[in-house]
Design an enzyme around this catalytic site. Structure first.
Site, PDB file in Angstrom:
ATOM      1  N   GLY A  52       0.829  -1.199   0.000  1.00 19.42           N
ATOM      2  CA  GLY A  52       0.000   0.000   0.000  1.00 19.42           C
ATOM      3  C   GLY A  52       0.863   1.248   0.000  1.00 19.42           C
ATOM      4  O   GLY A  52       1.933   1.270   0.604  1.00 19.42           O
ATOM      5  N   THR A  53       0.401   2.300  -0.663  1.00 20.23           N
ATOM      6  CA  THR A  53       1.209   3.495  -0.888  1.00 20.23           C
ATOM      7  C   THR A  53       0.286   4.697  -1.053  1.00 20.23           C
ATOM      8  O   THR A  53      -0.893   4.544  -1.361  1.00 20.23           O
ATOM      9  CB  THR A  53       2.050   3.325  -2.177  1.00 20.23           C
ATOM     10  OG1 THR A  53       2.850   2.150  -2.058  1.00 20.23           O
ATOM     11  CG2 THR A  53       2.962   4.501  -2.440  1.00 20.23           C
ATOM     12  N   VAL A  54       0.824   5.921  -0.875  1.00 21.61           N
ATOM     13  CA  VAL A  54       0.082   7.127  -1.222  1.00 21.61           C
ATOM     14  C   VAL A  54       0.863   7.906  -2.269  1.00 21.61           C
ATOM     15  O   VAL A  54       2.093   7.912  -2.272  1.00 21.61           O
ATOM     16  CB  VAL A  54      -0.184   8.030   0.008  1.00 21.61           C
ATOM     17  CG1 VAL A  54      -1.106   7.337   0.988  1.00 21.61           C
ATOM     18  CG2 VAL A  54       1.111   8.443   0.703  1.00 21.61           C
ATOM     19  N   ARG A  66      -4.129   3.401  -7.351  1.00 20.55           N
ATOM     20  CA  ARG A  66      -4.918   4.633  -7.227  1.00 20.55           C
ATOM     21  C   ARG A  66      -4.061   5.769  -7.750  1.00 20.55           C
ATOM     22  O   ARG A  66      -3.013   6.059  -7.182  1.00 20.55           O
ATOM     23  CB  ARG A  66      -5.317   4.860  -5.759  1.00 20.55           C
ATOM     24  CG  ARG A  66      -6.163   3.719  -5.185  1.00 20.55           C
ATOM     25  CD  ARG A  66      -6.320   3.832  -3.676  1.00 20.55           C
ATOM     26  NE  ARG A  66      -5.065   3.572  -3.001  1.00 20.55           N
ATOM     27  CZ  ARG A  66      -4.765   4.004  -1.777  1.00 20.55           C
ATOM     28  NH1 ARG A  66      -5.627   4.781  -1.127  1.00 20.55           N
ATOM     29  NH2 ARG A  66      -3.615   3.712  -1.210  1.00 20.55           N
TER      30      ARG A  66
END
Length: 534
Positions: free
Chosen positions: A353-355, A507
């Site tokens: 998971g990452t932003v 995303r």
């Protein structure tokens, strides 16, 4: 009113967003607002990026935190700069100390490496910012101290992680601080709940007031070392004291007249460039089964070489620039069978998971920034009383002495997170990125081809149904993917699986700058994404 915030029976019908003074695009509305507030205060795109990144550690802790790593491509005065703020393995770790494991652990202290993101914030502001770090972190401190409301995707991912951690860690004392910090009575926040992270606010304030020194040299570093020693970890204060970010030159390939920039290893950005280098040998005009088959095969070849070669650049056995030469593209394009899927590697990429965030200001400065704790909340280790959730990037190390990415002390691992930037004819167009582990180079390639080859606007290029190579000939398709195309891929030998949700497909965000200075932004429905602009 009673409704399910995650129920989306209809395709999105959103349009690109335009602005001329400034823009912030990211997967959290409060974080985007934080960046915008800094632009309106007189900060530039770099200040806005740091403010947004800090706010994301508060507003999206499911994917990043104060113990994260970061990378950035900065366009400043029409010149591109690269920041590598990924961390090293501890001096005290070794293959011998991992001899009881068949592969690197995913959770606990073993996969924890030096967190680089906080240092990266400070260096960005010092080199390019107009405001101080204290000013840039103020919105994040306010969110942590006074609260923000949990959005639907955030609540979904938080509850998913809490359920998994309950099964894995409940009763193991080294993980108690995670439950104390991120759950209340063992429950994660629900959609619309107010989230307050007081310890996080206190730590952010110390970082701001000391220009990150408290984190790497002072009180926070002491706490990290003490807890690591107590719980049998390898990270020490010296690891933190010796840490420095690395400034690098972005690398590129020209793809169908556009220059696509990524960062050099230890990140996997060159995997996207390698795939584009191969795809450069073909002409595409619409999204049919033949074009998608070719895209998948090129991506598989690129991954096979990338997974075999990418590691700390100081220890790479191959010169990554060889992968970006035209000869590489020509040779590998010939390997693609137009009628049959092929297996190029037996390695299986992990999930994470990452932003990601993109910023732009009225003066033409732009930032492509990505930050990650790697696998969701990372290692599961939280430093007591600080809100610091430590990443687990070391999980990607191999324990095989023959592998390029083999574990050793003070080494950077293969890194999944990659920011992208697009130029044409020597002029910067803008930042783009698709977060999500090994989906990222695949997302970059699909986003770019949607815009360049299939002539979709940035919003539609992001929203278009995606595919994801997962291993060998296995391809995961989004639920909305065209069924006839899926059947045709199956006939070509692809092992097709239809996903039950959209979360595995990344995303993304994108900002493009027109010649007249107008900014065009896009964000997608796979996230709580928002564009803040003026």
């Amino acid at each position: 009113m009673n409704f399910d915030p995650m129920y989306q029976p209809y395709a999105g019908n959103r349009f690109c967003i335009t602005a001329n003074h400034g823009m912030v695009a990211t997967g959290s509305a409060p974080a985007a607002a934080a960046g915008l507030s800094i632009l309106q205060k007189g900060g530039n795109a770099i200040d806005a990026a740091v403010a947004t990144a800090a706010a994301l550690t508060v507003c999206e802790p499911t994917a990043n935190g104060l113990g994260a790593d970061a990378f950035a491509i900065i366009c400043y005065n029409n010149q591109l700069y690269g920041l590598n703020a990924s961390g090293y393995s501890p001096y005290d770790i070794s293959l011998d100390k991992m001899s009881s494991y068949q592969q690197m652990p995913v959770h606990g202290w073993a996969p924890v490496m030096v967190p680089g993101a906080v240092k990266g914030w400070g260096e960005l502001v010092k080199r390019f910012g107009k405001l101080t770090l204290k000013e840039d972190l103020a919105p994040a401190i306010d969110y942590a101290e006074n609260g923000y409301a949990a959005g639907p995707m955030l609540a979904y991912m938080w509850n998913k992680a809490a359920s998994r951690f309950q099964q894995l860690f409940k009763g193991r004392h080294e993980f108690d601080p995670w439950f104390d910090t991120f759950t209340k009575n063992s429950k994660a926040p629900q959609f619309g709940d107010l989230v307050i992270l007081k310890d996080h606010a206190k730590t952010l304030r110390m970082i701001a007031e000391t220009n990150t020194d408290a984190f790497y040299h002072g009180e926070i570093a002491d706490k990290i070392e003490a807890q690591s020693i107590r719980d049998g970890g390898y990270l020490r204060k010296k690891d933190l004291e010796d840490y420095q970010v690395t400034w690098v030159d972005p690398v590129s390939v020209n793809y169908h007249v556009y220059d696509v920039f990524e960062l050099p290893p230890n990140g996997q950005g060159i995997t996207a460039l390698m795939a584009l280098n191969i795809l450069n040998q073909f002409h595409f005009d619409h999204r049919d089964v033949n074009s998608i088959h070719t895209m998948i095969e090129a991506m598989k070849i690129a991954f096979a070489d990338g997974l075999d070669a990418i590691t700390d650049p100081q220890e790479m056995k191959q010169d990554y620039r060889e992968f970006l030469k035209e000869d590489y593209g020509i040779h590998n394009a010939k390997r693609i069978d137009p009628d049959h899927a092929s297996i190029y590697t037996k390695q299986t990429p992990a999930k994470s998971g990452t932003v990601y965030l993109a910023t732009a200001d009225k003066d033409g400065n732009m930032v492509s920034f990505i930050q990650s704790n790697y696998m969701g909340f990372g290692s599961g280790i939280v430093i007591e009383g600080t809100g610091i959730a430590l990443q687990n990037r070391g999980a990607d190390f191999s324990l095989n002495k023959k592998d390029a990415n083999v574990l050793s002390p003070h080494k950077r691992s293969y890194h999944t997170i990659i920011p992208g930037f697009l130029c044409k004819d020597g002029k910067p167009l803008g930042p783009f990125g698709v977060m999500g582990g090994y989906m990222q180079p695949q997302g970059h390639v699909q986003l770019l081809m949607n815009m360049i080859d299939f002539h979709l606007n940035p919003q539609m290029a992001l929203d278009a149904p995606r595919w994801q190579w997962t291993r060998e000939n296995k391809i995961l398709l989004e639920p909305e993917f065209d069924n006839a195309t899926a059947q045709a891929l199956l006939r070509k030998g692809h092992d097709i699986q239809i996903a039950t949700e959209r979360t595995p497909f990344g995303r993304g965000q994108c900002i493009l700058r027109k010649g007249n200075g107008v900014l065009i932004g896009a964000t997608e429905s796979r996230t709580d994404g928002n564009i803040a602009c003026w």
